[in-house]
Design a protein around this motif. Structure first.
Motif, short mmCIF file in Angstrom:
data_model
loop_
_atom_site.label_atom_id
_atom_site.label_comp_id
_atom_site.label_asym_id
_atom_site.label_seq_id
_atom_site.Cartn_x
_atom_site.Cartn_y
_atom_site.Cartn_z
N GLN A 186 43.70 33.36 49.29
CA GLN A 186 43.59 34.82 49.29
C GLN A 186 42.17 35.26 48.93
O GLN A 186 41.62 36.17 49.55
CB GLN A 186 44.60 35.42 48.29
CG GLN A 186 46.05 35.25 48.71
CD GLN A 186 47.02 35.72 47.65
OE1 GLN A 186 46.67 35.84 46.47
NE2 GLN A 186 48.25 35.98 48.03
N LEU A 187 41.58 34.59 47.93
CA LEU A 187 40.22 34.95 47.54
C LEU A 187 39.23 34.59 48.64
O LEU A 187 38.29 35.35 48.91
CB LEU A 187 39.85 34.23 46.24
CG LEU A 187 38.45 34.50 45.68
CD1 LEU A 187 38.23 36.00 45.47
CD2 LEU A 187 38.23 33.75 44.38
N ALA A 190 39.42 37.26 51.18
CA ALA A 190 38.78 38.49 50.71
C ALA A 190 37.26 38.38 50.74
O ALA A 190 36.57 39.32 51.14
CB ALA A 190 39.26 38.82 49.29
N ALA A 194 34.31 40.47 52.96
CA ALA A 194 33.29 41.26 52.25
C ALA A 194 31.92 41.00 52.86
O ALA A 194 31.56 39.85 53.12
CB ALA A 194 33.29 40.90 50.77
N ASP A 199 30.92 44.53 47.64
CA ASP A 199 32.25 44.16 48.12
C ASP A 199 32.65 42.78 47.61
O ASP A 199 33.81 42.53 47.25
CB ASP A 199 32.29 44.17 49.65
CG ASP A 199 32.12 45.56 50.23
OD1 ASP A 199 32.35 46.54 49.49
OD2 ASP A 199 31.74 45.68 51.41
N ALA A 203 35.92 41.90 45.25
CA ALA A 203 36.94 40.92 45.63
C ALA A 203 37.04 39.82 44.57
O ALA A 203 38.14 39.36 44.24
CB ALA A 203 36.62 40.33 46.99
#
Length: 588
Positions: A186-187, A190, A194, A199, A203
């Motif tokens: 997930q990271l 993200a 970005a 951003d 995140a």
């Protein structure tokens, strides 16, 4: 506790929910061998079944009389269930040790296994103290009489608490590993989405919470000391301490930089022990109780240290260390990409600013408002442009166009087209001739059909003294006219092909009378596409928002027209907008 009777077995017994039956060896003679069926003899006297010693293994043997509920067992069986040896040898004594919440399933399982006969295996738990449970497992065989009615259940019961705890620990380890992998994915997603440092840190701050960290700082080593490049979660005093090489936090970073290896500090005590008293003083002003300092490098080489702070002491096992090191590496790549993006953005913005007209547009007899809004995804540069050209004979040419694509090449080509149109207009050519000449020039710019770029354009020639408009379009949306007291409408113009398609293309011109106070509105398709859905619906919405244009402040109206698309999170097209009100013949 309510006694459980087993003298008569109900029909339709449930299957075992608390254990499973399986082909397991019996502690006694195999009852499926010839002559092994129960003959109805007094099995209470068969104490020889329970003589073997459990030795170092916590195990006990038992024989349960199904009809009476009596249980003949050895002392370890009582001990395993937390019962004194003198306890009544009845099933109810053992059922009293099972949690009330587990009891219905356990009883159903006993009934199902007795009904099925043969070998059995069942796992259950008993209370072993306040909030403490002991895991047990019973295995054996159900014996039946000559008529096939179950009479005895014989077997061995073992303490499986340690094995159960190992199994649960392994389950937790696998679950935590899967959770860490999911959070890292997930990271990663993200950070991949970005495009700016801001951003990326936003995140990262969300992702850090999933890893238990409460602060992160990217610190670079410079000639005059340490400098924080980006951070989240740390307050200013902590960041100041991080950059002070005399403090414990600074020593931690210097250690990681000097060794070029991650440094993990599990607690404040460990920090003070490793970096002496200054570290203790630095930790006292911090909300962190554990730290990880990991060197960072991108494609150009080392760039500094990633410092992560944790609100509580940490163990930093091998898996967590590897995960945090991977996070620092991922962050370094993202920051490098963001730096390149922001450099390109700055270049593109400066190029776009140099190509568009400087300052507000003005022309005699007209009030003009113009807007340009960059796309919010990809490179922030495109081929949209606008211009207002004051001609020697008092006429004013309003031009808006859109070059295909969003790149430096598209912006460069747009600059050439704007210059060409400006030159052809000032030479005295009419709208159709200006577009025809510009079209041929564009074809010459890109002789290779595979690389050729197209452009749309709308050219409006207004003569304020005469109150006339000559309109000519090349694949572009027709302008909207808002005359005083009339609803907004698109002008009915027979447009030509986009510029760059056919060098012989012709562009019809429409001559239209325009009353003083009338407003002309023309835009590129980015404004309409930002509304989403059908283009026809978007045009109708655009006209509806122009309803009060005849009396509106054009600067305010321009901002309102763009307000909706400014809220869109990501747009793939830029927008140009021109609004012009005919104020009447210019004063002489």
């Amino acid at each position: 506790m309510t006694e459980v009777g087993f003298q008569s077995w109900p029909s339709g017994l449930k299957g075992s929910a608390g254990g499973t039956t399986s082909a397991l060896p019996s502690p006694a003679r195999r009852t499926d061998e010839p002559g092994a069926r129960d003959t109805g003899t007094d099995h209470h006297s068969s104490n020889s079944l329970f003589q073997p010693s459990a030795g170092p293994v916590q195990a006990g043997f038992f024989c349960w009389d199904v009809a009476t509920g009596e249980i003949n067992c050895d002392p370890p069986t009582f001990h395993l269930h937390g019962l004194p040896e003198g306890s009544p040898p009845h099933l109810d004594s053992f059922l009293s040790r099972i949690p009330e919440s587990d009891l219905p399933e356990f009883v159903d399982a006993l009934q199902s296994m007795a009904e099925a006969g043969g070998n059995y295996q069942i796992a259950y738990r008993i209370a072993a103290g306040e909030g403490v449970w002991r895991s047990l497992e019973a295995r054996g065989r159900v014996l039946a009489d000559a008529a096939g009615v179950p009479t005895r259940m014989v077997g061995v019961v073992m303490d499986t608490t340690a094995a159960h705890e190992r199994q649960e620990a392994e389950k937790r380890r696998l679950y935590e590993g899967a959770t860490r992998n999911r959070r890292m994915q997930q990271l990663t997603a993200a950070l991949a989405a970005a495009v700016t440092v801001k951003d990326i840190m936003a995140a990262t701050e969300v992702g850090l919470q999933d890893f238990g960290a409460s602060g992160l700082a990217v610190v670079a080593s410079q000639r005059d000391g340490l400098s924080v490049v980006a951070s989240c979660g740390f307050h200013d005093e902590e960041l100041a301490a991080v950059c002070d090489a005399d403090t414990g936090a600074g020593s931690l970073l210097q250690d990681a930089l000097g060794r070029d290896a991650p440094v993990f500090v599990a607690s404040v005590t460990d920090l003070a022990a490793a970096y002496l008293q200054p570290a203790q003083q630095a930790a006292e002003g911090s909300r962190r109780r554990a730290w990880a300092a990991i060197p960072m490098a991108d494609s150009r080489g080392p760039i500094g240290v990633c410092l992560m702070g944790f609100p509580s002491p940490q163990e930093f096992g091998p898996e967590e260390q590897a995960l945090l090191a991977a996070l620092a590496g991922l962050l370094a790549q993202s920051l490098e990409r963001a730096g390149m993006y922001e450099s390109q953005h700055a270049l593109a913005t400066e190029l776009q600013r140099g190509i568009l007209p400087p300052g507000p547009l003005s022309a005699p007899g007209l009030t003009i408002a113009a807007r340009y809004q960059a796309a919010t995804s990809g490179m922030w540069i495109g081929g949209d442009w606008y211009d207002a050209i004051c001609l020697p004979d008092g006429a004013v040419a309003l031009v808006i166009g859109d070059v295909q694509g969003h790149s430096v090449h598209a912006a460069s080509l747009m600059g050439k087209l704007r210059t060409a149109i400006h030159a052809y207009a000032c030479e005295g050519h009419g709208p159709a001739a200006v577009l025809a000449r510009t079209n041929r020039l564009l074809v010459e710019f890109d002789p290779d059909p595979d690389r050729a770029m197209l452009a749309t354009c709308c050219y409006l020639l207004i003569r304020p003294a005469e109150g006339t408009l000559e309109a000519c379009t090349a694949g572009h949306l027709a302008p909207a006219l808002i005359a005083p007291g009339e609803p907004p409408r698109l002008l009915d113009i027979a447009g030509g092909l986009p510029l760059g398609v056919d060098p012989q293309a012709q562009y019809p011109t429409e001559r239209i009378p325009v009353l003083p106070g009338s407003v002309l509105a023309v835009t590129t398709d980015g404004l309409l596409e930002a509304a989403g859905g059908d283009i026809g619906v978007a045009v109708e919405a655009f006209l509806a928002r122009l309803a009060g244009a005849a009396t509106a402040d054009l600067e305010v109206l321009a901002d309102e027209l763009l307000a909706g698309v400014q809220r869109a999170p990501r747009r793939s097209d830029d927008i140009a907008l021109l609004l012009a009100r005919l104020t009447g013949p210019p004063a002489r």
